[in-house]
Design a protein around this motif. Structure first.
Motif, short mmCIF file in Angstrom:
data_model
loop_
_atom_site.label_atom_id
_atom_site.label_comp_id
_atom_site.label_asym_id
_atom_site.label_seq_id
_atom_site.Cartn_x
_atom_site.Cartn_y
_atom_site.Cartn_z
N VAL A 1 0.84 -1.21 0.00
CA VAL A 1 0.00 0.00 0.00
C VAL A 1 0.87 1.26 0.00
N GLU A 2 2.02 1.21 0.68
CA GLU A 2 2.92 2.36 0.65
C GLU A 2 3.45 2.61 -0.76
N ALA A 3 3.78 1.54 -1.47
CA ALA A 3 4.23 1.70 -2.86
C ALA A 3 3.12 2.31 -3.72
N LEU A 4 1.89 1.85 -3.54
CA LEU A 4 0.76 2.43 -4.28
C LEU A 4 0.50 3.86 -3.86
N TRP A 5 0.76 4.17 -2.59
CA TRP A 5 0.61 5.54 -2.10
C TRP A 5 1.55 6.48 -2.86
N HIS A 6 2.78 6.04 -3.08
CA HIS A 6 3.72 6.86 -3.85
C HIS A 6 3.26 6.97 -5.31
N THR A 7 2.69 5.88 -5.83
CA THR A 7 2.16 5.94 -7.20
C THR A 7 1.04 6.97 -7.30
N MET A 8 0.15 6.98 -6.33
CA MET A 8 -0.95 7.95 -6.33
C MET A 8 -0.41 9.37 -6.22
N LEU A 9 0.63 9.55 -5.39
CA LEU A 9 1.23 10.88 -5.25
C LEU A 9 1.78 11.37 -6.59
N ALA A 10 2.52 10.49 -7.28
CA ALA A 10 3.06 10.88 -8.59
C ALA A 10 1.95 11.15 -9.59
N GLN A 11 0.86 10.38 -9.52
CA GLN A 11 -0.25 10.56 -10.45
C GLN A 11 -0.96 11.88 -10.20
N LEU A 12 -1.13 12.25 -8.93
CA LEU A 12 -1.78 13.52 -8.61
C LEU A 12 -0.92 14.70 -9.08
N VAL A 13 0.39 14.61 -8.86
CA VAL A 13 1.27 15.68 -9.32
C VAL A 13 1.26 15.76 -10.84
N ALA A 14 1.20 14.60 -11.50
CA ALA A 14 1.17 14.58 -12.97
C ALA A 14 -0.12 15.21 -13.50
N GLN A 15 -1.24 15.05 -12.76
CA GLN A 15 -2.50 15.65 -13.21
C GLN A 15 -2.45 17.17 -13.19
N LEU A 16 -1.59 17.72 -12.33
CA LEU A 16 -1.44 19.19 -12.31
C LEU A 16 -0.77 19.70 -13.58
N ARG A 17 -0.19 18.80 -14.37
CA ARG A 17 0.43 19.21 -15.62
C ARG A 17 -0.56 19.16 -16.79
N LEU A 18 -1.85 18.99 -16.49
CA LEU A 18 -2.87 18.94 -17.53
C LEU A 18 -3.67 20.24 -17.50
N ASP A 19 -4.54 20.39 -18.50
CA ASP A 19 -5.41 21.56 -18.57
C ASP A 19 -6.53 21.38 -17.55
N LEU A 20 -6.47 22.11 -16.43
CA LEU A 20 -7.41 21.93 -15.34
C LEU A 20 -8.13 23.24 -15.03
N GLN A 21 -9.37 23.09 -14.61
CA GLN A 21 -10.12 24.23 -14.11
C GLN A 21 -9.91 24.36 -12.60
N LEU A 22 -10.36 25.47 -12.06
CA LEU A 22 -10.12 25.76 -10.65
C LEU A 22 -10.68 24.70 -9.71
N PRO A 23 -11.92 24.21 -9.89
CA PRO A 23 -12.42 23.18 -8.95
C PRO A 23 -11.55 21.92 -8.93
N LYS A 24 -11.09 21.48 -10.12
CA LYS A 24 -10.25 20.29 -10.16
C LYS A 24 -8.91 20.54 -9.48
N CYS A 25 -8.34 21.73 -9.66
CA CYS A 25 -7.07 22.06 -8.99
C CYS A 25 -7.25 22.05 -7.48
N LEU A 26 -8.34 22.63 -7.01
CA LEU A 26 -8.61 22.63 -5.57
C LEU A 26 -8.72 21.21 -5.04
N GLN A 27 -9.38 20.35 -5.80
CA GLN A 27 -9.56 18.97 -5.36
C GLN A 27 -8.22 18.23 -5.30
N ILE A 28 -7.39 18.39 -6.33
CA ILE A 28 -6.11 17.68 -6.36
C ILE A 28 -5.19 18.17 -5.24
N VAL A 29 -5.10 19.49 -5.06
CA VAL A 29 -4.24 20.03 -4.00
C VAL A 29 -4.78 19.61 -2.63
#
Length: 573
Positions: free
Chosen positions: A189-217
């Protein structure tokens, strides 16, 4: 009791008499011996004397009977002896086996104890298996936690994934040191936790609106993987990567289109990023508004200055792109200037008005472009002058006389910026005038007052070069001049001095009206003339040709120039 003891003493004495060497071992304790002694005690002397004979006879009789018995039953005795021997052998074998058994009993006992221990372990494992079977559903739920979390991450259900990670963390704290399987689940689960962290940071590199940015952060904050400043840095880095990707996707073949698209994308997306940042990190808003943009150079990227430093960097990057594309050449500088000024003005709402940084770039580009155009004009003039000849030149146009100054104001306004017709007689001067007009017309569309002096100096240098080239032409050709050619050359010099140079001066003032410059500088028109701002130094221009100019024409031209006031035209300051 006393009688029995006396009988025993008597028996002992009798036995000593009978057996002086001691009682044989086979008779010791025999009850028949006691009976026989008791019988002897009742016999008389005569009987005792005969007893020995009787015993001998009886012994003989017994032997005889025994012999008869043996002879008649010898088979039975043989069988009995064989059976006895067989029984003896069997007993001996049994005794040996018993000894062997006794020797193996300790090992057997140890094996039995080992079996008991294994049986106890098997029993315990069976009990655990029974419990496991009974708790199968609950155990499967725990064992499938890593797969469930991976599925949640893959499907973007980060809320559930965070809850699972929190549950597994608590489970590991309570049972991880006791149960290896739980430890393995925690590591997965810790390894998957790091995967989720990298995936969330990677989503910030996409075209996002304010609500989605607030949710990810919000998810990143709950994961507690970054500190406050580090989270700001990660957010800005991710959004910067997305903005850079958008800008790199713009085609660079056409400078005008690339610059226009860059301005549009930078203005929209950069403003969105600023809005998102201030909504996500509201505590940094006060600091960002209180810091002027010009004070952001050299700011370290930490604390409250992180956002300002990043914004300053992005504006600098835009300015570099603007300068590069302008240097490559754009078809409409005034359009780009309007877009850039609107861009800078719109950012005043977020405390980042950078129009003051844009102006020097346009001034430099406009000046360089004009100077480049004038250099080309000079080269074309030199080429045309090298091909120019005065042979058979007939003047079709005469210079306007002083009565031109008496024309009505409206007529002067109409004709004041028309090129002098006398230039048509001298092709190099006509080419030169057309070059000047083309350069000034391009400049007129976007003519900042900051380049007025540079434009004047550039034209001053160009006209001085023209005068030098005309003088060099005269020195080269004068010896072969005919009277007609000499007169034509004098007209060329007059056309240059009294038509072209004043006309260029009027064009300069048409692009940069003196009245507008005085308003901007806060000085009078007289002071402007005294400082020679936007005024050509005509004596310096005509110095090489002053001995070749007709004096009468010079007087008439000076009077005409003195009575003619330049009329400004509409320009974009």
């Amino acid at each position: 009791m006393e009688f029995t003891e006396s009988m025993d003493l008597e028996n002992e004495r009798v036995l000593k008499l009978i057996f002086p060497n001691g009682i044989p071992d086979n008779l010791r304790g025999n009850p028949e011996l006691d009976k026989y002694l008791a019988k002897l005690g009742t016999c008389k002397v005569e009987q005792l004397k005969k007893e020995q004979t009787r015993l001998a006879d009886e012994t003989k009789r017994i032997l005889e009977r025994t012999q008869e018995l043996a002879i008649s039953n010898y088979k039975t005795f043989i069988t009995t002896a064989e059976n006895s021997r067989s029984i003896f052998n069997e007993f001996k074998k049994a005794e040996d086996q018993v000894d062997t058994l006794i020797g193996k009993l300790p090992a057997f006992s140890a094996k039995c104890e080992e079996f008991l221990a294994e049986s106890a372990e098997l029993t315990e494992q069976r009990r655990l298996n029974s419990i496991t079977l009974h708790k199968n559903a609950q155990l499967l739920e725990i064992l499938e936690l890593p797969q469930l979390m991976e599925r949640c991450i893959r499907e973007g259900r980060y809320e559930e994934a965070l809850e699972l990670a929190s549950y597994v963390q608590r489970l590991g704290q309570h049972q991880g040191h006791l149960i290896p399987v739980v430890n393995s689940i925690v590591r997965s689960v810790e390894a998957l936790w790091h995967t989720m962290l990298a995936q969330l940071v990677a989503q910030l590199r996409l075209d996002l609106q304010l609500p989605k940015c607030l949710q990810i952060v919000g998810y990143l904050r709950r994961m507690q993987a970054f500190g406050d400043n580090e989270l700001k840095l990660k957010f800005l880095q991710a959004r910067d990567a997305w903005l850079t990707t958008c800008l790199e996707a713009i085609p660079k073949a056409d400078a005008q289109q690339h610059l226009t698209k860059t301005i549009e994308i930078t203005r929209i997306n950069l403003f969105n990023i600023i809005t998102q940042y201030r909504a996500i990190f509201p505590e940094a808003e006060h600091g960002s508004k209180s810091t002027p943009l010009k004070q952001l150079q050299g700011v370290s990227c930490n604390g409250n200055r992180l956002f300002e430093a990043w914004l300053h960097n992005k504006i600098n990057t835009f300015l570099l792109t603007l300068e590069e594309d302008l240097e490559r050449g754009v078809s409409s500088i005034e359009t780009v200037l309007g877009q850039c000024m609107y861009f800078g003005l719109s950012f005043s709402r977020v405390g980042a008005d950078f129009r003051a940084l844009i102006a020097p770039i346009f001034v430099r580009v406009v000046r360089n472009k004009f100077e480049s155009s004038i250099m080309q004009v000079n080269e074309n003039f030199e080429k045309e002058l090298d091909k120019f000849t005065l042979i058979n030149k007939v003047s079709l146009h005469t210079r306007k006389q002083l009565d031109t100054a008496a024309l009505s104001g409206s007529e002067r306004d109409v004709e004041s910026y028309a090129p002098p017709e006398t230039l048509l007689d001298f092709y190099p001067l006509a080419v030169l005038c057309n070059g000047y007009l083309n350069a000034l017309n391009e400049l007129r569309l976007c003519a900042p007052f900051a380049v007025a002096t540079d434009v004047t100096c550039c034209l001053q240098s160009s006209l001085q070069m023209v005068a030098q080239r005309v003088l060099a032409f005269y020195r080269q050709e004068q010896q072969a001049f005919t009277p007609n050619e000499r007169e034509t050359f004098a007209k060329l010099c007059s056309c240059f001095a009294y038509d072209l140079v004043p006309y260029v001066q009027r064009c300069i003032h048409g692009v940069f009206p003196p009245q507008s410059i005085t308003v901007h500088l806060g000085i009078s028109l007289l002071q402007l003339e005294q400082q020679q701002l936007t005024f050509l130094l005509q004596p310096q221009i005509l110095e090489p040709l002053k001995h070749l100019l007709p004096s009468k024409v010079l007087i008439h031209s000076t009077a005409a120039l003195a009575t003619t006031e330049p009329t400004p035209i509409a320009t974009e300051g």
